[in-house]
Design a protein around this motif. Structure first.
Motif, PDB file in Angstrom:
ATOM      1  N   GLY A  87     -24.206 -58.450  27.431  1.00  0.00           N
ATOM      2  CA  GLY A  87     -24.936 -57.769  28.473  1.00  0.00           C
ATOM      3  C   GLY A  87     -26.392 -58.190  28.458  1.00  0.00           C
ATOM      4  N   SER A  88     -27.191 -57.543  29.300  1.00  0.00           N
ATOM      5  CA  SER A  88     -28.628 -57.786  29.322  1.00  0.00           C
ATOM      6  C   SER A  88     -29.319 -56.434  29.495  1.00  0.00           C
ATOM      7  CB  SER A  88     -29.006 -58.734  30.465  1.00  0.00           C
ATOM      8  OG  SER A  88     -28.632 -58.177  31.707  1.00  0.00           O
ATOM      9  N   GLY A  89     -30.614 -56.431  29.357  1.00  0.00           N
ATOM     10  CA  GLY A  89     -31.326 -55.171  29.454  1.00  0.00           C
ATOM     11  C   GLY A  89     -31.233 -54.376  28.167  1.00  0.00           C
ATOM     12  N   PRO A  90     -31.600 -53.106  28.214  1.00  0.00           N
ATOM     13  CA  PRO A  90     -31.641 -52.307  26.988  1.00  0.00           C
ATOM     14  C   PRO A  90     -30.245 -51.982  26.451  1.00  0.00           C
ATOM     15  CG  PRO A  90     -32.085 -50.927  28.896  1.00  0.00           C
ATOM     16  CD  PRO A  90     -32.051 -52.338  29.398  1.00  0.00           C
ATOM     17  N   ILE A  91     -30.185 -51.743  25.152  1.00  0.00           N
ATOM     18  CA  ILE A  91     -28.992 -51.165  24.516  1.00  0.00           C
ATOM     19  C   ILE A  91     -29.269 -49.672  24.414  1.00  0.00           C
ATOM     20  CG2 ILE A  91     -27.554 -51.109  22.449  1.00  0.00           C
ATOM     21  CD1 ILE A  91     -28.405 -54.040  21.975  1.00  0.00           C
ATOM     22  N   LEU A  92     -28.539 -48.863  25.180  1.00  0.00           N
ATOM     23  CA  LEU A  92     -28.916 -47.464  25.370  1.00  0.00           C
ATOM     24  C   LEU A  92     -28.235 -46.500  24.411  1.00  0.00           C
ATOM     25  CD1 LEU A  92     -29.106 -47.236  29.273  1.00  0.00           C
ATOM     26  CD2 LEU A  92     -30.990 -47.224  27.637  1.00  0.00           C
ATOM     27  N   MET A  93     -27.075 -46.852  23.857  1.00  0.00           N
ATOM     28  CA  MET A  93     -26.361 -45.928  22.975  1.00  0.00           C
ATOM     29  C   MET A  93     -25.815 -46.672  21.763  1.00  0.00           C
ATOM     30  SD  MET A  93     -24.273 -43.568  25.759  1.00  0.00           S
ATOM     31  CE  MET A  93     -23.957 -42.218  24.589  1.00  0.00           C
ATOM     32  N   ASP A  94     -25.780 -45.982  20.634  1.00  0.00           N
ATOM     33  CA  ASP A  94     -25.250 -46.560  19.399  1.00  0.00           C
ATOM     34  C   ASP A  94     -24.603 -45.456  18.573  1.00  0.00           C
ATOM     35  OD1 ASP A  94     -24.653 -48.322  17.354  1.00  0.00           O
ATOM     36  OD2 ASP A  94     -26.679 -48.374  16.542  1.00  0.00           O
ATOM     37  N   ASN A  95     -23.680 -45.855  17.714  1.00  0.00           N
ATOM     38  CA  ASN A  95     -22.949 -44.914  16.851  1.00  0.00           C
ATOM     39  C   ASN A  95     -22.351 -43.744  17.632  1.00  0.00           C
ATOM     40  OD1 ASN A  95     -25.187 -46.114  14.765  1.00  0.00           O
ATOM     41  ND2 ASN A  95     -23.272 -45.626  13.724  1.00  0.00           N
ATOM     42  N   VAL A  96     -21.747 -44.072  18.769  1.00  0.00           N
ATOM     43  CA  VAL A  96     -21.077 -43.053  19.589  1.00  0.00           C
ATOM     44  C   VAL A  96     -19.852 -42.543  18.840  1.00  0.00           C
ATOM     45  CG1 VAL A  96     -19.917 -42.613  21.779  1.00  0.00           C
ATOM     46  CG2 VAL A  96     -21.906 -44.137  21.703  1.00  0.00           C
ATOM     47  N   ASP A  97     -19.668 -41.219  18.827  1.00  0.00           N
ATOM     48  CA  ASP A  97     -18.543 -40.621  18.099  1.00  0.00           C
ATOM     49  C   ASP A  97     -17.968 -39.475  18.937  1.00  0.00           C
ATOM     50  OD1 ASP A  97     -16.678 -39.892  16.232  1.00  0.00           O
ATOM     51  OD2 ASP A  97     -18.101 -38.896  14.881  1.00  0.00           O
ATOM     52  N   CYS A  98     -16.959 -39.801  19.753  1.00  0.00           N
ATOM     53  CA  CYS A  98     -16.327 -38.810  20.628  1.00  0.00           C
ATOM     54  C   CYS A  98     -15.101 -38.191  19.951  1.00  0.00           C
ATOM     55  CB  CYS A  98     -15.877 -39.456  21.938  1.00  0.00           C
ATOM     56  SG  CYS A  98     -17.180 -40.276  22.877  1.00  0.00           S
ATOM     57  N   THR A 156     -21.884 -39.380  27.446  1.00  0.00           N
ATOM     58  CA  THR A 156     -23.168 -38.847  26.989  1.00  0.00           C
ATOM     59  C   THR A 156     -23.014 -37.489  26.307  1.00  0.00           C
ATOM     60  OG1 THR A 156     -23.556 -37.883  29.184  1.00  0.00           O
ATOM     61  CG2 THR A 156     -24.458 -40.075  28.762  1.00  0.00           C
ATOM     62  N   ASP A 157     -21.831 -36.861  26.444  1.00  0.00           N
ATOM     63  CA  ASP A 157     -21.584 -35.597  25.738  1.00  0.00           C
ATOM     64  C   ASP A 157     -21.184 -35.834  24.286  1.00  0.00           C
ATOM     65  OD1 ASP A 157     -22.083 -34.184  28.078  1.00  0.00           O
ATOM     66  OD2 ASP A 157     -19.973 -34.213  28.698  1.00  0.00           O
ATOM     67  N   CYS A 158     -20.856 -37.069  23.948  1.00  0.00           N
ATOM     68  CA  CYS A 158     -20.442 -37.403  22.584  1.00  0.00           C
ATOM     69  C   CYS A 158     -21.671 -37.563  21.681  1.00  0.00           C
ATOM     70  CB  CYS A 158     -19.647 -38.712  22.583  1.00  0.00           C
ATOM     71  SG  CYS A 158     -18.187 -38.698  23.650  1.00  0.00           S
ATOM     72  N   PHE A 159     -21.454 -37.412  20.397  1.00  0.00           N
ATOM     73  CA  PHE A 159     -22.536 -37.654  19.437  1.00  0.00           C
ATOM     74  C   PHE A 159     -22.990 -39.104  19.541  1.00  0.00           C
ATOM     75  CE2 PHE A 159     -23.890 -39.522  15.454  1.00  0.00           C
ATOM     76  CZ  PHE A 159     -24.958 -38.700  15.111  1.00  0.00           C
ATOM     77  N   ASN A 160     -24.308 -39.342  19.471  1.00  0.00           N
ATOM     78  CA  ASN A 160     -24.859 -40.698  19.370  1.00  0.00           C
ATOM     79  C   ASN A 160     -26.263 -40.592  18.789  1.00  0.00           C
ATOM     80  OD1 ASN A 160     -26.919 -40.947  21.833  1.00  0.00           O
ATOM     81  ND2 ASN A 160     -25.110 -39.801  22.550  1.00  0.00           N
ATOM     82  N   LEU A 161     -26.905 -41.724  18.559  1.00  0.00           N
ATOM     83  CA  LEU A 161     -28.221 -41.716  17.919  1.00  0.00           C
ATOM     84  C   LEU A 161     -29.343 -41.299  18.855  1.00  0.00           C
ATOM     85  CD1 LEU A 161     -28.084 -44.994  15.765  1.00  0.00           C
ATOM     86  CD2 LEU A 161     -27.518 -42.649  15.094  1.00  0.00           C
ATOM     87  N   GLY A 162     -29.058 -41.189  20.152  1.00  0.00           N
ATOM     88  CA  GLY A 162     -30.089 -40.862  21.131  1.00  0.00           C
ATOM     89  C   GLY A 162     -30.382 -42.055  22.019  1.00  0.00           C
ATOM     90  N   TRP A 163     -30.906 -41.792  23.202  1.00  0.00           N
ATOM     91  CA  TRP A 163     -31.147 -42.857  24.167  1.00  0.00           C
ATOM     92  C   TRP A 163     -32.047 -43.956  23.591  1.00  0.00           C
ATOM     93  CZ3 TRP A 163     -27.942 -43.214  27.935  1.00  0.00           C
ATOM     94  CH2 TRP A 163     -27.410 -42.079  28.555  1.00  0.00           C
ATOM     95  N   GLY A 164     -31.543 -45.175  23.622  1.00  0.00           N
ATOM     96  CA  GLY A 164     -32.336 -46.335  23.206  1.00  0.00           C
ATOM     97  C   GLY A 164     -32.476 -46.532  21.722  1.00  0.00           C
ATOM     98  N   GLN A 165     -31.866 -45.660  20.909  1.00  0.00           N
ATOM     99  CA  GLN A 165     -31.963 -45.788  19.452  1.00  0.00           C
ATOM    100  C   GLN A 165     -30.775 -46.593  18.942  1.00  0.00           C
ATOM    101  OE1 GLN A 165     -34.732 -44.564  17.812  1.00  0.00           O
ATOM    102  NE2 GLN A 165     -35.346 -44.188  19.930  1.00  0.00           N
ATOM    103  N   HIS A 166     -31.033 -47.735  18.324  1.00  0.00           N
ATOM    104  CA  HIS A 166     -29.939 -48.594  17.847  1.00  0.00           C
ATOM    105  C   HIS A 166     -30.476 -49.620  16.858  1.00  0.00           C
ATOM    106  CE1 HIS A 166     -31.171 -52.284  20.000  1.00  0.00           C
ATOM    107  NE2 HIS A 166     -31.712 -51.428  20.861  1.00  0.00           N
ATOM    108  N   ASN A 167     -29.565 -50.319  16.212  1.00  0.00           N
ATOM    109  CA  ASN A 167     -29.925 -51.444  15.340  1.00  0.00           C
ATOM    110  C   ASN A 167     -29.010 -52.621  15.648  1.00  0.00           C
ATOM    111  OD1 ASN A 167     -27.564 -50.388  14.330  1.00  0.00           O
ATOM    112  ND2 ASN A 167     -28.124 -50.593  12.174  1.00  0.00           N
ATOM    113  N   CYS A 168     -28.837 -52.885  16.931  1.00  0.00           N
ATOM    114  CA  CYS A 168     -27.809 -53.825  17.399  1.00  0.00           C
ATOM    115  C   CYS A 168     -28.414 -54.941  18.236  1.00  0.00           C
ATOM    116  CB  CYS A 168     -26.769 -53.087  18.254  1.00  0.00           C
ATOM    117  SG  CYS A 168     -26.064 -51.627  17.450  1.00  0.00           S
ATOM    118  N   GLY A 169     -27.600 -55.937  18.493  1.00  0.00           N
ATOM    119  CA  GLY A 169     -27.883 -56.969  19.479  1.00  0.00           C
ATOM    120  C   GLY A 169     -26.771 -56.980  20.510  1.00  0.00           C
ATOM    121  N   HIS A 170     -26.958 -57.717  21.588  1.00  0.00           N
ATOM    122  CA  HIS A 170     -25.945 -57.721  22.644  1.00  0.00           C
ATOM    123  C   HIS A 170     -24.645 -58.396  22.210  1.00  0.00           C
ATOM    124  CE1 HIS A 170     -27.881 -55.690  25.923  1.00  0.00           C
ATOM    125  NE2 HIS A 170     -28.976 -56.399  25.768  1.00  0.00           N
TER     126      HIS A 170
END
Length: 515
Positions: free
Chosen positions: A368-379, A387-401
């Motif tokens: 993809g391109s642009g920001p990585i908006l979600m990480d460690n999603v756990d539904c 967005t109702d699932c647990f995640n690190l918060g908008w824009g918080q990540h340690n990833c690449g595309h």
């Protein structure tokens, strides 16, 4: 007289010996000559002249999956501890200049055969990747989905040629652009985006090592966008291309332009484009450019609810692809850390598709391109929205595309009773069972959405009154009113699931152009 006899006696004994010795010496001489000649004839096989490293599956010689040769066998390299220092050794060994980026097998495909190197740790001065530290030939704990790749670019000829072409007078096409000019790319407006700097006729990115608020502040002031609101890292606004021109930038905050701040020097870095720096500045023009990918999703700005907050991209249907979510009017990807079937099920349900068949990782549907908006999603799997699932918060990540998540969902719509797969009675999946659609208000615009959702081209007819025979089971939808632009029938206006005043003699159907 006695002495003369002794001499003659000695001659008599040595003469036959000399005759025997001459052939023996001749044989030894021949053996010596053949031994001396033998290495000259066999020098090539022992000294390996074949290449020991290569790049595979790239568009050109200087990009691709890294493969090394050991004992006349080619194998791949695992990405454990792999970084730009290791990549630069490969690029230099292949005479490909500097490393631009490192990647995973999702970009250039998985290799086959042995994995020959793991935990490669180059110091940077090695002339051969095999001379860098590693676990040893063939020792690893990896799979081929961890095969490493590199992209190289030789910048020296470009810079030298421009030095010759532009000693004092720049070309007309570069007039007005001076070294150190800044632009922001990939944001919603002029005052936010990936930082790119101009140098000797080329635009390049800035690495995020040591990137902070003071550096961002200098950028914002330089382009007349007020104060810095945020200093972004990890390619927040997407991967750049081409050169990485600055690294380890360290501004004190009062410099007139970014190029006046301390750095490692033009073109000196140990980064990849997954580390491109970005900024958000306080002055924005408030406009949101409508791009080709979002134009069909944009509605009246005053609406209180976003029309579409999730989509899938690069799949073969509306029910498979790279997962993208929307936040603050910006689309971004989801990192595959902890990505699994419960997460995919929430996405599939939110898209109006059937149950998840697969949860895809490692950018299965492309980067993809642009920001990585979600990480460690756990539904849990029963959430209404990702967005109702647990995640690190908008824009918080340690990833690449290269870690963008994807899904493959079962299709939630099908055609039954027709002569081919692109005509028939419309049936939809409720999550537990298949049901039909009532023909009240059914027209060509509704049929158009169905045909497009199934990949069947244009609608040629909207069928009513059980044209393809009555269905059975539940009637799921009634009074559908599509505009024709919707991505799925589920997103059209209707009176509610399982609410109707119909029976199966009113089941709706379609005929599409592709048979």
């Amino acid at each position: 007289m006695q002495g003369q006899r002794v001499v003659q006696s000695v001659r008599g004994r040595w003469t036959p010996g000399l005759w025997l010795l001459v052939p023996l010496l001749g044989s030894l001489l021949l053996v010596a000559v053949s031994v001396l000649r033998q290495p000259a004839n066999n020098t090539e096989p022992p000294t390996e002249t074949l290449p020991t490293v290569r790049l595979v599956n790239g568009r050109k010689r200087c990009e691709g999956r890294v493969e090394v040769q050991h004992n006349r066998t080619w194998g791949t390299v695992c990405d454990d501890d792999w970084d730009m220092v290791d990549a630069n050794v490969v690029c230099r060994q292949l005479e490909c200049g500097l490393a631009m980026a490192v990647g995973s097998s999702s970009q250039f495909g998985q290799g086959s055969g042995p994995i020959l190197l793991d935990n490669v740790d180059c110091k940077g001065g090695e002339t051969d990747l095999g001379k860098c530290g590693s676990l040893g030939w063939g020792v690893h704990n990896c799979y081929h989905y961890e095969d490493v790749s590199v992209t190289c670019k030789d910048t020296t000829p470009m810079l030298e040629s421009r030095d010759q072409l532009e000693p004092t007078t720049p070309l007309k096409r570069n007039s007005g652009l001076r070294d150190g000019t800044i632009r922001l790319v990939g944001g919603l407006d002029y005052c936010q985006g990936r930082v790119e700097v101009y140098y000797r006729g080329s635009w390049g990115t800035v690495c995020d090592d040591d990137w902070g608020e003071r550096d961002a502040g200098v950028v914002c002031q330089q382009i007349g966008c007020g104060q810095a609101v945020a200093a972004h890292t990890n390619a927040y606004f997407g991967y750049g291309t081409g050169l990485i021109l600055l690294d380890n930038v360290n501004c004190n905050g009062n410099e007139p332009q970014l190029s006046k701040c301390y750095s490692l020097g033009w073109g000196t870095h140990n980064c990849g484009h997954h580390e491109d720096a970005g900024v958000s500045c306080s002055v924005t023009d408030g406009t949101i450019p409508v791009t080709e990918t979002t134009s069909a999703l944009v509605t009246t700005p005053m609406t209180t609810q976003e029309p579409q907050i999730i989509r899938v991209v690069n799949g073969n249907s509306t029910c498979q692809g790279r997962v993208e979510v929307q936040h603050n009017s910006v689309w971004g990807t989801v990192c595959d850390d902890d990505w699994d079937i419960p997460n995919a099920n929430v996405v599939c349900k939110q898209l109006g598709c059937g149950p998840a068949l697969e949860a895809k990782v490692l950018a299965y549907f492309g980067y993809g391109s642009g920001p990585i908006l979600m990480d460690n999603v756990d539904c849990q799997g029963n959430e209404e929205s990702l967005t109702d699932c647990f995640n690190l918060g908008w824009g918080q990540h340690n990833c690449g595309h290269h870690e963008d998540a994807g899904v493959i969902c079962a299709r939630a719509i099908r055609l039954a009773g027709g002569q081919h797969s692109c005509e028939g009675r419309v049936e939809m999946f409720s999550g537990t069972e298949w049901g039909t659609v009532c023909d009240d208000a059914w027209d060509i615009r509704d049929a158009q959405v169905v045909c497009r959702q199934l990949g069947c081209g244009e609608a040629t007819a909207a069928r009513q009154e059980s044209f393809f025979g009555p269905g059975n089971g539940i009637i799921l939808l009634d009074n559908l009113k599509c505009s024709g632009a919707e991505v799925s029938l589920q997103t059209c206006s209707h009176i509610g699931w399982n609410v109707h005043n119909c029976d199966h003699s009113e089941d709706a159907g379609v005929t599409c152009s592709l048979s």
